[in-house]
Design a protein around this motif. Structure first.
Motif: not given
Length: 524
Positions: A91-95, A152-158
């Protein structure tokens, strides 16, 4: 005596605030103490309502502008977010640019990473042990990284399509303020710094949290209209009503139901609205006992006169026959419709080997007050008397809300923990992640009773891995129907989020949400 002491404390705060009376909104909460203010509020979801969103923002916030439907998400400290087409876990979030913390420092991408370290990186110097209480909200985050100054990037487990709902409760705090108070989270609670519409002025345990308007809030449409917001813990409903009548507060959460007609007659405002919330028993399905038998659980659900309970609550609730209300898109088509049916209840109990001639005991953990718990003692007595007619002897272990919360985070059968057949409390289900965490084997500590159903797990895993909203809704509805039929809870009522206000409180439009917007309120 305790109620009198609380009322005197409320009066002392009111006296202190009288210098700016017309610009101060004073609210009596149902909690027994003020929620913690350091960005991981305690006291359940009421802590988030009062010491979370007013002070802080998350990457994703709640939208209170539409009140004719359940509240949904809106951009917060992130202006937009998307899933990487090449990797559904990324997931890519623009601040948002130009956001300042209450201490004056600018929000950066590094600050977001620092905040996730607070919750997830046990090797970080500023890791906060209190983050365990918010572990549900970061439970799907496997990794996080900075992707330039504005992303920033959040990477999930699945693949997890509901991630934005989870992280809407990860409040972003100022690293500079943390350092300024000596890099100590306890000290930070006394002098916190977020980016929200209100700033903390002072925190007095068991007495009040005093907030002031953040005139520089980034969302100019939500700069508070009052100068100050004072939050006071008054757990007893009658004492809250007395404080409102005497002018010591302007607004109370959940008035005593039998006080509502006289409050209205005296010109006070009573505001209610449906929202996603259920007051229920959560059954212990781990340890042996009658409740392991689905027939017993269904029988108890047919044994409750929910309309009678609504009458007891003076119409501030509606009957609950599932976690979701019948009209909700997630309700589904269960085989069982839990009307008040004493004969069916007796037949199911007899089939399971129980009844008035073969009674059984159940031990229930019950809060005295607190977040979303309405008026738990008279409600619990109603349930106790109702079930006694069917040979079910209900014994309550009555505790403060903090103790009940700790109980919900401790699995049944844990060494040193008393046996409890159920925990009785109110709980919001404002987004699908609440349902997921409470009814699946993937739910961790949120699934206190450890309800397990292979098909529910499969349906929910599929729903949360797809990004097709119509498919999500259909799968969740199928899962909910199974939950209703298997009755891992005693479904009792959905409350209508009642609150009472003085006649001079203006501008509040109640959202269909556990959380509410205090920024548009004025006190004339």
């Amino acid at each position: 005596m305790k109620a009198i002491r609380i009322l005197m404390l409320a009066g002392a705060v009111a006296f202190a605030a009288c210098g700016a009376q017309a610009q101060t909104l004073r609210i009596a909460m149902t909690t027994s103490d003020v929620p913690t203010t350091g960005g991981i509020p305690d006291n359940g979801s009421e802590g988030g309502r009062f010491a979370g969103y007013p002070i802080y923002d998350a990457l994703v916030n709640w939208d209170f502008t539409r009140t004719d439907a359940p509240a949904d998400l809106t951009p917060g400290l992130a202006t937009e977010w998307s899933v990487d087409p090449a990797d559904p876990k990324r997931w890519i979030f623009t601040l948002r640019a130009g956001v300042r913390f209450h201490d004056g420092s600018l929000l950066t991408a590094d600050d977001i990473i620092w905040n996730f370290d607070r919750h997830l990186n046990k090797d970080a110097a500023h890791y906060d042990k209190a983050s365990a209480s918010y572990a549900t909200y970061t439970s799907q985050v496997a990794a996080y990284e900075k992707l330039g100054d504005d992303r920033i990037v959040l990477t999930t487990k699945v693949p997890y399509s509901m991630l934005p709902y989870l992280i809407s409760r990860v409040f972003i705090v100022s690293p500079r303020q943390y350092e300024a108070v000596g890099s100590d989270w306890l000290a930070f609670q006394a002098r916190p710094s977020g980016t929200g519409p209100f700033k903390v002025v002072s925190v007095t345990r068991q007495t009040s949290i005093e907030l002031e308007r953040n005139a520089d809030y980034w969302d100019t449409t939500r700069i508070p209209k009052v100068e100050k917001l004072v939050l006071m813990p008054i757990p007893d409903a009658n004492t809250r009503v007395a404080a409102l009548r005497s002018g010591q507060v302007d607004w109370i959460e959940f008035p005593m139901p039998d006080s509502i007609p006289s409050l209205q007659a005296a010109g006070f405002q009573i505001v209610t609205k449906p929202y996603l919330h259920v007051w229920s028993w959560r059954f212990n399905l781990v340890e042996d006992g009658p409740l392991k038998d689905v027939r017993v659980r269904q029988a108890l659900n047919y044994a409750i006169d929910r309309e009678g309970m609504v009458g007891l609550l003076n119409g501030t609730a509606v009957p609950a026959v599932g976690i979701y209300a019948k009209e909700n898109k997630f309700f589904g088509e269960p085989a069982n419709a839990y009307t008040y049916d004493p004969e069916k209840a007796k037949a199911l109990l007899a089939e399971a080997g129980y009844g008035p001639d073969k009674p059984f005991d159940v031990s229930i953990l019950l809060p005295t007050a607190g977040s979303g718990n309405m008026v738990p003692l008279p409600m619990a007595e109603f349930i106790q008397q109702s079930l006694a007619e069917f040979g079910v002897n209900v014994q309550y272990e009555v505790a403060d809300w903090g103790t009940v919360l700790q109980g919900m985070r401790t699995a049944p059968g844990t060494a040193g923990v008393p046996h409890r057949d159920a925990i009785n409390h109110g709980q919001p289900f404002g987004d699908p992640t609440n349902f997921y965490s409470n009814v699946t084997s993937m739910g961790g500590t949120s699934n206190w009773g450890q309800y397990r159903n292979v098909e529910v797990d499969r349906l929910m895993a599929e729903a949360f891995s797809t990004f097709d909203s119509e498919k999500q809704d259909a799968l969740i509805a199928k899962a909910h129907a199974i939950v209703v039929d298997e009755a891992p809870r005693l479904f009792i009522v959905h409350d209508l989020n009642p609150r009472a206000m003085a006649p001079n409180v203006k501008g509040f439009v109640q959202a269909q949400s556990w959380y509410q917007d205090f920024t548009q309120v004025t006190v004339e």
